[in-house]
Write a protein that holds these residues in place. Sequence first.
Motif, mmCIF file in Angstrom:
data_model
loop_
_atom_site.group_PDB
_atom_site.id
_atom_site.type_symbol
_atom_site.label_atom_id
_atom_site.label_comp_id
_atom_site.label_asym_id
_atom_site.label_seq_id
_atom_site.Cartn_x
_atom_site.Cartn_y
_atom_site.Cartn_z
ATOM 1 N N GLY A 15 -7.264 -1.028 10.810
ATOM 2 C CA GLY A 15 -8.200 -0.893 9.708
ATOM 3 C C GLY A 15 -9.596 -0.533 10.167
ATOM 4 O O GLY A 15 -9.951 -0.683 11.328
ATOM 5 N N GLU A 16 -10.397 -0.080 9.227
ATOM 6 C CA GLU A 16 -11.779 0.257 9.498
ATOM 7 C C GLU A 16 -12.679 -0.472 8.511
ATOM 8 O O GLU A 16 -12.405 -0.519 7.325
ATOM 9 N N ASP A 17 -13.753 -1.057 9.054
ATOM 10 C CA ASP A 17 -14.786 -1.663 8.221
ATOM 11 C C ASP A 17 -14.238 -2.740 7.288
ATOM 12 O O ASP A 17 -14.698 -2.914 6.165
ATOM 13 N N HIS A 68 -3.078 4.646 3.847
ATOM 14 C CA HIS A 68 -4.170 4.182 2.990
ATOM 15 C C HIS A 68 -5.516 4.679 3.494
ATOM 16 O O HIS A 68 -5.713 4.883 4.696
ATOM 17 N N ARG A 69 -6.430 4.836 2.585
ATOM 18 C CA ARG A 69 -7.770 5.340 2.876
ATOM 19 C C ARG A 69 -8.462 4.576 3.993
ATOM 20 O O ARG A 69 -9.180 5.165 4.823
ATOM 21 N N ASP A 70 -8.280 3.260 4.059
ATOM 22 C CA ASP A 70 -8.992 2.432 5.019
ATOM 23 C C ASP A 70 -8.299 2.341 6.375
ATOM 24 O O ASP A 70 -8.753 1.597 7.245
ATOM 25 N N PHE A 71 -7.203 3.059 6.555
ATOM 26 C CA PHE A 71 -6.527 3.081 7.847
ATOM 27 C C PHE A 71 -6.793 4.419 8.523
ATOM 28 O O PHE A 71 -6.527 5.474 7.950
ATOM 29 N N ARG A 72 -7.316 4.374 9.717
ATOM 30 C CA ARG A 72 -7.579 5.617 10.432
ATOM 31 C C ARG A 72 -6.270 6.252 10.876
ATOM 32 O O ARG A 72 -5.293 5.564 11.155
ATOM 33 N N PHE A 73 -6.272 7.573 10.954
ATOM 34 C CA PHE A 73 -5.080 8.279 11.406
ATOM 35 C C PHE A 73 -5.070 8.331 12.926
ATOM 36 O O PHE A 73 -6.065 8.662 13.558
ATOM 37 N N MET A 91 0.807 -1.222 0.000
ATOM 38 C CA MET A 91 0.000 0.000 0.000
ATOM 39 C C MET A 91 0.840 1.271 0.000
ATOM 40 O O MET A 91 0.293 2.369 0.128
ATOM 41 N N ASP A 92 2.157 1.152 -0.111
ATOM 42 C CA ASP A 92 3.011 2.343 -0.068
ATOM 43 C C ASP A 92 2.632 3.325 -1.169
ATOM 44 O O ASP A 92 2.644 2.983 -2.352
ATOM 45 N N LEU A 93 2.306 4.549 -0.775
ATOM 46 C CA LEU A 93 1.979 5.581 -1.758
ATOM 47 C C LEU A 93 3.196 5.893 -2.619
ATOM 48 O O LEU A 93 3.105 5.986 -3.837
#
Length: 292
Positions: free
Chosen positions: A207-209, A258-263, A124-126
């Motif tokens: 992760g979320e959801d 990543h979008r699905d990881f909360r900050f 997932m590395d940007l």
Amino acid sequence: VSQEQVMMSHSPLRMFKRYHEKCVLVSGQGPLLDIAQDLGFCQPITIETLREKHPLLDVVDHDRRPNILVSNYFSSKTVVLFGEPVRWETNLQLIIDVLLTSGYPGNPYHQENYPHIPVLACNMDLMWVAEAQSPRFGHGTFMVCLENIYKKITGKDLKYEALMGKPSRVTYQYAEHLIRAQAAGRRWRQPIQTLYAVGGSAALSQGEDLDHSWEDEFALAAASRCRSVLVCTGVYNPHTGVPLDPRESITETVFHGHRDFRFDPGLVEPDHIVPDVDAAVDLVFQLENFAP
């Protein structure tokens, strides 16, 4: 170093046995079929093979548009994203085709088929550091493109069955699973209490959801703590500040996770910062009072 001691970003896919018998579309580069089969997938198919079976789908490059208008039957029940591909437009187009047709890319889009077929993604590395003066696109950048194209077309979020590679939870759990197996093979009696995560992504994200049914494949974690050791040889910038409030993560600084990881500020602050991996090993020896 034995093969059993080496873990790749895609290695946890060995535990996703419920997908191994299905036909899976694999995206990335390198010997993808060999990698997929080694992980246990019995029916992998590459983007290039899919393009050959459905030549009408790939028309962005005018020079590669087909002269013969034929199409063969093909279906896929899972998509596996191993890493960044070479031809992004081809991979993005065909993966979207598969997702919006429930695995039958020769058919018209049916947006009501939601959620879509399972997607498993690694790396997932940007961005990552190479010889250039600035970081280069990573697979995370490709995933951002795919997610936003899917959202723009359907108005819905692309969902992942699982995300693998640092700093995902499944990767750390699989790493501990392998470490416990090696300790058992050496007949170590004392449990491993401390794990050390060394690298450019020093934090553990939550992760979320996401579907965590893969956790059933792992025994309960035995380690009581995980210490992160950040090395300065990657994209780490000591002059970049960490926002204090998660709600201000976008306004104070850019969140590259990543979008699905909360900050969470507590998850991006490493326990230790060292110049490189060699220094990290020395640090672990020191912390564990181990004299090699």
